[in-house]
Design a protein around this motif. Structure first.
Motif, mmCIF file in Angstrom:
data_model
loop_
_atom_site.group_PDB
_atom_site.id
_atom_site.type_symbol
_atom_site.label_atom_id
_atom_site.label_comp_id
_atom_site.label_asym_id
_atom_site.label_seq_id
_atom_site.Cartn_x
_atom_site.Cartn_y
_atom_site.Cartn_z
ATOM 1 N N VAL A 129 0.842 -1.194 0.000
ATOM 2 C CA VAL A 129 0.000 0.000 0.000
ATOM 3 C C VAL A 129 0.873 1.237 0.000
ATOM 4 C CG1 VAL A 129 -1.814 1.264 1.219
ATOM 5 C CG2 VAL A 129 -1.776 -1.245 1.291
ATOM 6 N N ASP A 130 0.664 2.111 -0.984
ATOM 7 C CA ASP A 130 1.309 3.417 -0.998
ATOM 8 C C ASP A 130 0.558 4.299 -0.002
ATOM 9 O OD1 ASP A 130 1.647 6.263 -1.721
ATOM 10 O OD2 ASP A 130 2.828 5.493 -3.381
ATOM 11 N N LEU A 131 1.215 4.695 1.088
ATOM 12 C CA LEU A 131 0.515 5.367 2.174
ATOM 13 C C LEU A 131 0.152 6.816 1.834
ATOM 14 C CD1 LEU A 131 2.500 3.880 5.161
ATOM 15 C CD2 LEU A 131 0.106 3.443 4.572
ATOM 16 N N ALA A 132 0.777 7.399 0.834
ATOM 17 C CA ALA A 132 0.414 8.760 0.429
ATOM 18 C C ALA A 132 -0.841 8.768 -0.428
ATOM 19 C CB ALA A 132 1.580 9.413 -0.322
ATOM 20 N N SER A 133 -0.944 7.807 -1.355
ATOM 21 C CA SER A 133 -2.076 7.783 -2.287
ATOM 22 C C SER A 133 -3.147 6.782 -1.903
ATOM 23 C CB SER A 133 -1.569 7.453 -3.688
ATOM 24 O OG SER A 133 -1.039 6.128 -3.730
ATOM 25 N N ALA A 134 -2.846 5.861 -0.990
ATOM 26 C CA ALA A 134 -3.733 4.756 -0.598
ATOM 27 C C ALA A 134 -3.961 3.777 -1.750
ATOM 28 C CB ALA A 134 -5.072 5.260 -0.073
ATOM 29 N N GLU A 135 -3.121 3.816 -2.763
ATOM 30 C CA GLU A 135 -3.189 2.847 -3.852
ATOM 31 C C GLU A 135 -2.459 1.578 -3.436
ATOM 32 O OE1 GLU A 135 -1.558 4.754 -7.259
ATOM 33 O OE2 GLU A 135 -3.301 6.047 -7.577
ATOM 34 N N VAL A 136 -2.914 0.438 -3.972
ATOM 35 C CA VAL A 136 -2.340 -0.847 -3.555
ATOM 36 C C VAL A 136 -1.905 -1.638 -4.780
ATOM 37 C CG1 VAL A 136 -4.635 -1.921 -3.469
ATOM 38 C CG2 VAL A 136 -2.733 -2.945 -2.205
ATOM 39 N N LEU A 137 -0.716 -2.229 -4.667
ATOM 40 C CA LEU A 137 -0.197 -3.128 -5.691
ATOM 41 C C LEU A 137 -0.232 -4.528 -5.116
ATOM 42 C CD1 LEU A 137 1.321 -3.658 -8.397
ATOM 43 C CD2 LEU A 137 3.445 -3.359 -7.113
ATOM 44 N N GLN A 138 -0.833 -5.477 -5.850
ATOM 45 C CA GLN A 138 -0.981 -6.832 -5.334
ATOM 46 C C GLN A 138 -0.338 -7.845 -6.268
ATOM 47 O OE1 GLN A 138 -5.310 -7.132 -4.668
ATOM 48 N NE2 GLN A 138 -4.880 -6.909 -2.485
ATOM 49 N N GLU A 139 0.200 -8.908 -5.667
ATOM 50 C CA GLU A 139 0.730 -10.019 -6.450
ATOM 51 C C GLU A 139 0.616 -11.303 -5.637
ATOM 52 O OE1 GLU A 139 5.358 -10.079 -6.256
ATOM 53 O OE2 GLU A 139 4.736 -7.992 -6.566
ATOM 54 N N ASP A 140 0.736 -12.434 -6.315
ATOM 55 C CA ASP A 140 0.591 -13.742 -5.676
ATOM 56 C C ASP A 140 1.958 -14.218 -5.190
ATOM 57 O OD1 ASP A 140 -0.070 -16.261 -4.826
ATOM 58 O OD2 ASP A 140 -0.997 -16.902 -6.700
ATOM 59 N N LEU A 141 2.048 -14.483 -3.892
ATOM 60 C CA LEU A 141 3.291 -14.971 -3.308
ATOM 61 C C LEU A 141 3.474 -16.479 -3.485
ATOM 62 C CD1 LEU A 141 3.299 -13.165 0.154
ATOM 63 C CD2 LEU A 141 4.969 -12.810 -1.662
ATOM 64 N N HIS A 142 2.374 -17.175 -3.820
ATOM 65 C CA HIS A 142 2.375 -18.642 -3.832
ATOM 66 C C HIS A 142 2.826 -19.161 -2.469
ATOM 67 C CE1 HIS A 142 1.687 -18.474 -8.131
ATOM 68 N NE2 HIS A 142 2.730 -17.667 -8.251
ATOM 69 N N LEU A 143 2.214 -18.616 -1.430
ATOM 70 C CA LEU A 143 2.560 -18.959 -0.056
ATOM 71 C C LEU A 143 1.270 -19.114 0.743
ATOM 72 C CD1 LEU A 143 4.850 -19.318 2.078
ATOM 73 C CD2 LEU A 143 4.566 -16.883 2.597
#
Length: 324
Positions: free
Chosen positions: A214-228
């Motif tokens: 999470v980018d704390l300035a914009s509240a935008e989130v980047l997500q990816e699969d950890l396979h965990l």
């Protein structure tokens, strides 16, 4: 066990089975004292001067006790009754105040040890408000809401007075400080998180293996699969180089390069339910609750260097640094 002399620095760790808080010598990794705590201990935090430890008792959101321990004299002090705030879990100690989540009341709150009372609280409106981070200036509070699959970004802001339909402000109306919440969706089950040393990013993961940055300035989130599967706790090294994600399901530990987000190493260390970085040594302590040990992970070799036995189901950990 006789009370030892207070140490300049100690690692504290909870045993959920023994209902104890162990005081550990960080050099020898020996347990030098054990103090009793309440019926369902989860997290521990230490006052800024290193004199007091606070342990939350959650009770699946029904209990209302935060234990208080005197680390200078190794004594149990009267507990804090958090009612009507139920299920205290996440803890932080910032600006001489004890901050905590009340997961049974969908809220975060602040306790003033000097006055002996809760002097601030804010509802999240989310289910199972769990782990907490408070910025050093105490003007931002972040928390995961496990069953709602969100992160609350709460910030103190200046609010201008609202102009009424008459178009005329009441006499004495002035701008005032208030709190505003931004909700970021990260996926159901996200519990553990960490904030980067520069304060710009929040990293968390879900049991399904979804990593959210999470980018704390914009509240935008980047997500990816950890396979965990079973991803549970997240920790960022003090230098910001690595991000560690522990699985409480498979016992795997994934080490990521924080800048590139690429996997550096994946290994089995034990079913990790809590992470605590050593702020002055290149080590990470991983409480493997279902496996009944604490693994010591060396950040130079990226391998387990030792195991600690503090009693059954170790969980929350904290560093106590004494200041005169």
């Amino acid at each position: 066990m006789a009370a030892p002399e207070p140490m300049p620095r100690a690692l504290l760790a909870i045993s959920k089975v023994e209902h104890t808080l162990s005081v550990i010598d960080p050099q020898t990794l020996a347990v030098v004292a054990r103090l009793p705590v309440g019926p369902d201990p989860h997290e521990v935090v230490v006052s800024s001067d290193g004199a007091r430890a606070y342990v939350s008792n959650t009770g699946y959101g029904a209990f209302h006790e935060i234990d208080v321990l005197d680390l200078a004299h190794f004594k149990v002090l009267p507990a804090i009754d958090t009612r009507p705030l139920l299920g205290p879990h996440g803890l932080a100690y910032v600006q001489d105040k004890l901050w905590f989540t009340a997961q049974g009341t969908q809220a975060v709150a602040r306790f003033d040890p000097q006055r002996g009372e809760v002097d601030w609280m804010l509802g999240t409106g989310q289910n199972t408000t769990h782990v907490i981070y408070v910025s050093p200036d105490a003007k931002a509070v972040y928390t995961t809401n496990v069953d709602s699959g969100t992160v609350s970004l709460m910030r103190e802001v200046m609010v201008q007075p609202t102009v009424p339909p008459t178009g005329v402000l009441p006499a004495g109306a002035r701008p005032r400080l208030d709190w505003r919440q931004t909700l970021v969706t990260v996926g159901q089950g996200a519990e553990g998180f960490d904030v980067s040393p520069d304060g710009r990013e929040l990293w968390t993961a879900t049991p399904a293996g979804t990593l959210s940055v999470v980018d704390l300035a914009s509240a935008e989130v980047l997500q990816e699969d950890l396979h965990l599967q079973g991803a549970h706790r997240v920790g960022i090294t003090p230098d910001g180089k690595y991000v560690l994600i522990a699985s409480v399901g498979t016992g795997e530990l994934v080490v990521l390069d924080r800048r590139t987000r690429q996997e550096v190493k994946r290994l089995t260390v034990g079913r990790g339910a809590s992470l605590r970085m050593d702020p002055v040594g290149e080590r990470v302590f991983i409480a493997c609750t279902p496996d009944n040990f604490i693994a010591v992970f060396d950040l130079n070799t990226l391998a387990v260097s030792a195991h600690l036995d503090i009693g059954g189901r170790p969980d929350g950990m904290a560093w106590a640094t004494r200041r005169e």
